[in-house]
Design an enzyme around this catalytic site. Structure first.
Site, PDB file in Angstrom:
ATOM      1  N   PHE A   1      35.382  29.525  39.682  1.00 48.13           N
ATOM      2  CA  PHE A   1      34.869  30.893  39.774  1.00 48.13           C
ATOM      3  C   PHE A   1      35.280  31.507  41.107  1.00 48.13           C
ATOM      4  O   PHE A   1      34.971  31.003  42.173  1.00 48.13           O
ATOM      5  CB  PHE A   1      33.351  30.956  39.581  1.00 48.13           C
ATOM      6  CG  PHE A   1      32.929  32.362  39.288  1.00 48.13           C
ATOM      7  CD1 PHE A   1      33.112  32.902  38.014  1.00 48.13           C
ATOM      8  CD2 PHE A   1      32.428  33.179  40.292  1.00 48.13           C
ATOM      9  CE1 PHE A   1      32.778  34.226  37.747  1.00 48.13           C
ATOM     10  CE2 PHE A   1      32.090  34.501  40.033  1.00 48.13           C
ATOM     11  CZ  PHE A   1      32.276  35.019  38.756  1.00 48.13           C
TER      12      PHE A   1
ATOM     13  N   GLU B   1      44.527  44.693  35.335  1.00 48.93           N
ATOM     14  CA  GLU B   1      43.319  43.868  35.355  1.00 48.93           C
ATOM     15  C   GLU B   1      43.257  43.035  36.626  1.00 48.93           C
ATOM     16  O   GLU B   1      44.279  42.759  37.252  1.00 48.93           O
ATOM     17  CB  GLU B   1      43.340  42.914  34.141  1.00 48.93           C
ATOM     18  CG  GLU B   1      42.456  43.347  32.984  1.00 48.93           C
ATOM     19  CD  GLU B   1      40.956  43.147  33.259  1.00 48.93           C
ATOM     20  OE1 GLU B   1      40.519  43.132  34.432  1.00 48.93           O
ATOM     21  OE2 GLU B   1      40.218  43.010  32.274  1.00 48.93           O
TER      22      GLU B   1
ATOM     23  N   ASP C   1      40.881  35.601  31.986  1.00 48.25           N
ATOM     24  CA  ASP C   1      40.209  34.306  31.946  1.00 48.25           C
ATOM     25  C   ASP C   1      40.274  33.807  30.492  1.00 48.25           C
ATOM     26  O   ASP C   1      41.301  33.287  30.065  1.00 48.25           O
ATOM     27  CB  ASP C   1      38.781  34.540  32.457  1.00 48.25           C
ATOM     28  CG  ASP C   1      37.955  33.290  32.610  1.00 48.25           C
ATOM     29  OD1 ASP C   1      38.508  32.260  33.008  1.00 48.25           O
ATOM     30  OD2 ASP C   1      36.743  33.339  32.341  1.00 48.25           O
TER      31      ASP C   1
ATOM     32  N   LYS D   1      35.302  47.393  37.025  1.00 42.51           N
ATOM     33  CA  LYS D   1      35.554  47.723  38.412  1.00 42.51           C
ATOM     34  C   LYS D   1      36.568  46.778  39.053  1.00 42.51           C
ATOM     35  O   LYS D   1      37.163  47.104  40.074  1.00 42.51           O
ATOM     36  CB  LYS D   1      34.247  47.624  39.223  1.00 42.51           C
ATOM     37  CG  LYS D   1      33.150  48.508  38.769  1.00 42.51           C
ATOM     38  CD  LYS D   1      31.908  48.194  39.624  1.00 42.51           C
ATOM     39  CE  LYS D   1      30.670  48.773  38.995  1.00 42.51           C
ATOM     40  NZ  LYS D   1      29.455  48.217  39.597  1.00 42.51           N
ATOM     41  N   GLY D   2      36.701  45.587  38.493  1.00 43.47           N
ATOM     42  CA  GLY D   2      37.429  44.505  39.161  1.00 43.47           C
ATOM     43  C   GLY D   2      38.813  44.844  39.674  1.00 43.47           C
ATOM     44  O   GLY D   2      39.234  44.339  40.708  1.00 43.47           O
TER      45      GLY D   2
END
Ligand code: IMP
Ligand code: MG
Length: 178
Positions: A151, A98, A102, A42-43
C-alpha cells in the site's frame, strides 16, 4: 508523517526523470493530433499537472472524479462518478490519466464508460502499475513505474485523504491501516 512510512520507493528525482520521458513519448506519438487528457480525481491530480507541462503538443484537459466502494485499501469495482467531464468526448483522441492501476476494476469501469461516448481513441497513462494485483484485463499504454503489491502513498496517492502531498511515493506502514 514520516514515522508512518516504511520506505520510499520512488524518489522525486526518479519521478521527474520518468515523467519527462513519458511526456516526450506522448508528444511524439500524438504529434498532429488534438489530445484531450482526462485526469481521474483525486489521485491523479499531481501526476497530471506534471505530465501536461512536459508535453510540447497542443493539449486540452478535463477532469472526472470517481469513487470506488470498498474497504479503505481495497476497491470493489463498483464505481460511482462524483463529477463528470465538462465537455463531450465524441470523436476526440482521449487519454485517461490515473495515479495507480491496482486490481484494474476502477480503470475498466472508466474505460467502458468513456468508450460508450464515442471517442476516436482511448489510451491510458498511469504513474504506477501493480500488475500482480490485476483482477480484470486492462493494460495501461503509458506507465511510470511498476510497483510491488504494497500500500503506497504520496505523489497524489492517499490513505484516508492524507499523504497526497508527499513529493515521493512511499510504502505506508501496515500498522497505520490495519
Ligand atoms: P483498482 O480499482 O483496484 O485498480 O484501484 C484503483 C484505485 O485504488 C486507485 O485509483 C487508487 O485510488 C486506489 N489505490 C490502489 N492502490 C493504492 C495504493 O497503493 N495506495 C493508494 N491508493 C491506491
Ligand atoms: Mg484514485
Amino acid at each position: 508523517m514520516e514515522q508512518d512510512l516504511a520506505r520510499v520507493i520512488v524518489t522525486p528525482e526518479q519521478i521527474r526523470a520518468r515523467v519527462g520521458e513519458l511526456g516526450a513519448q506522448i508528444s511524439k506519438e500524438y504529434a498532429g493530433k488534438n489530445l484531450l487528457m482526462i485526469c481521474i480525481l483525486k489521485g491523479a491530480f499531481i501526476f497530471m499537472s506534471d505530465l501536461v507541462r512536459k508535453l510540447d503538443i497542443p493539449v486540452e484537459t478535463d477532469f472526472m472524479a470517481v469513487t470506488s466502494y470498498g474497504t479503505s485499501t481495497e476497491s470493489s469495482g463498483v464505481v460511482r462518478i462524483l463529477m463528470d467531464l465538462e465537455r463531450s468526448i465524441e470523436g476526440r483522441h482521449i487519454m485517461v490519466v490515473e495515479d495507480v492501476v491496482d486490481t484494474g476494476l476502477t480503470l475498466k469501469y472508466i474505460i467502458d464508460n468513456l468508450k460508450a461516448r464515442g471517442p476516436a481513441s482511448v489510451k491510458v497513462a498511469t504513474f504506477l502499475d501493480k500488475p500482480s494485483r490485476r483482477r480484470v484485463q486492462v493494460e495501461p499504454d503509458y506507465n511510470g513505474y511498476v510497483v510491488p503489491d504494497e500500500f503506497l502513498v504520496g505523489y497524489g496517492l492517499d490513505f484516508s485523504e492524507k499523504y497526497r502531498n508527499l513529493p515521493y511515493v512511499a510504502v505506508l506502514k501496515q500498522e497505520v491501516y490495519s
